[in-house]
Design a protein around this motif. Structure first.
Motif, PDB file in Angstrom:
ATOM      1  N   CYS A  20      42.857  38.206  47.861  1.00  0.00           N
ATOM      2  CA  CYS A  20      43.223  37.025  47.086  1.00  0.00           C
ATOM      3  C   CYS A  20      44.064  37.488  45.903  1.00  0.00           C
ATOM      4  N   VAL A  21      45.116  36.739  45.608  1.00  0.00           N
ATOM      5  CA  VAL A  21      45.864  36.958  44.380  1.00  0.00           C
ATOM      6  C   VAL A  21      45.675  35.709  43.533  1.00  0.00           C
ATOM      7  N   PRO A  22      44.825  35.793  42.508  1.00  0.00           N
ATOM      8  CA  PRO A  22      44.588  34.613  41.670  1.00  0.00           C
ATOM      9  C   PRO A  22      45.815  34.291  40.811  1.00  0.00           C
ATOM     10  N   LEU A  70      41.135  34.191  34.344  1.00  0.00           N
ATOM     11  CA  LEU A  70      40.197  35.266  34.023  1.00  0.00           C
ATOM     12  C   LEU A  70      38.923  35.230  34.854  1.00  0.00           C
ATOM     13  N   TYR A  71      38.684  34.088  35.523  1.00  0.00           N
ATOM     14  CA  TYR A  71      37.427  33.901  36.240  1.00  0.00           C
ATOM     15  C   TYR A  71      37.750  33.695  37.711  1.00  0.00           C
ATOM     16  N   PHE A  72      37.030  34.383  38.559  1.00  0.00           N
ATOM     17  CA  PHE A  72      37.358  34.400  39.983  1.00  0.00           C
ATOM     18  C   PHE A  72      36.116  34.119  40.813  1.00  0.00           C
ATOM     19  N   SER A 101      30.777  34.742  41.671  1.00  0.00           N
ATOM     20  CA  SER A 101      31.756  34.596  40.592  1.00  0.00           C
ATOM     21  C   SER A 101      31.937  35.943  39.912  1.00  0.00           C
ATOM     22  N   PHE A 102      33.097  36.142  39.316  1.00  0.00           N
ATOM     23  CA  PHE A 102      33.484  37.466  38.827  1.00  0.00           C
ATOM     24  C   PHE A 102      34.278  37.298  37.554  1.00  0.00           C
ATOM     25  N   TYR A 159      36.882  31.312  54.291  1.00  0.00           N
ATOM     26  CA  TYR A 159      36.542  31.862  52.985  1.00  0.00           C
ATOM     27  C   TYR A 159      37.626  31.464  51.984  1.00  0.00           C
ATOM     28  N   PHE A 160      37.180  30.841  50.904  1.00  0.00           N
ATOM     29  CA  PHE A 160      38.114  30.381  49.882  1.00  0.00           C
ATOM     30  C   PHE A 160      37.944  31.193  48.606  1.00  0.00           C
ATOM     31  N   CYS A 161      39.064  31.609  48.074  1.00  0.00           N
ATOM     32  CA  CYS A 161      39.106  32.228  46.759  1.00  0.00           C
ATOM     33  C   CYS A 161      39.522  31.155  45.759  1.00  0.00           C
TER      34      CYS A 161
END
Lengths: 116, 112
Positions: A23-25, A30-32, A48-49, A90-92
């Motif tokens: 995934c490229v946010p 800042l929150y993934f 969450s990360f 799967y969703f980012c």
């Protein structure tokens, strides 16, 4: 408009194989997050990360799962030894901030994982 | 565990009709989001409601957050085929985390 990019769009793998979903946010987020959606079922929270560590994980996110932000742009989900029941979309998602009403998630288009 | 139930699960209506989708829980949420998801794509945020009793309008869509912040509704006026999709509500967790818990979904089909 900024978007969250996910690769691959579809991956087929054999049971027991390792899979890495990428995934490229959005660049200033800042929150993934990783969510998954088994076919015909609801979207479920996985993890969450923030600040290079896991903030929270669900019961689904067991020892077979791990997440990483290896280079400051990619955010990966690894499944060490896939099971049939890991087949899902799967969703980012990423967000710029947290807190009630401010936690606007932007989702990627998803990676469909099929485990045979 | 906080759960969100949506009703109806499926809805097929004619173009021009009005409809309401409900999102209910026995739990309190910090906020409530509504998403629309097209086949093969990720959920796209439509609205966030934060205050109990809050009403927001987005063109023909009206969203309401229940007074007790346990439920929400989405009303579509004069539905169009372009409204077809999966509508998802998601509640902001109140346990000190910031994840959203998704509802069971309502699949809407608007026939021309």
């Amino acid at each position: 408009e900024p978007e969250v990019t996910q690769t691959p769009s579809h991956q087929v793998t054999q049971m027991g194989q390792e899979v890495i979903l990428r995934c490229v946010p959005i660049s200033n987020h800042l929150y993934f997050y990783w969510y998954r959606q088994i076919l015909g079922q609801k979207v479920e929270f996985l993890v969450s990360f923030y600040n290079n560590e896991i903030s929270e994980k669900s019961e689904i996110f067991d020892d077979q799962f791990s997440v990483e932000r290896p280079d400051g742009s990619n955010f990966t989900l690894k499944i060490r030894s896939t099971k049939l029941e890991d087949s899902a979309m799967y969703f980012c998602a990423s967000s710029a901030s947290r807190g009630s009403g401010a936690n606007v998630l932007t989702f990627g288009a998803g990676s469909r994982l099929t485990v045979l | 565990t906080q759960l969100l139930e949506q009703s109806p699960q499926f809805l097929s209506i004619q173009e021009g009709e009005n409809l309401t989708v409900y999102c209910n829980s026995s739990s309190v949420f910090s906020s409530l989001q509504w998403y629309r998801q097209e086949p093969g794509e990720g959920p796209v945020l439509l609205v966030t409601v934060v205050t109990g009793g809050e009403v927001k309008k987005l063109k023909r869509l009206t969203f309401q957050f229940g007074d007790a912040r346990k439920d929400s509704s989405l009303h579509i006026t004069a539905a169009q085929p372009g409204d077809t999709g999966l509508y998802l509500c998601a509640g902001g967790d109140t346990s000190g985390t910031y994840k959203y818990i998704f509802g069971t979904g309502t699949r809407l089909k608007v026939l021309a």
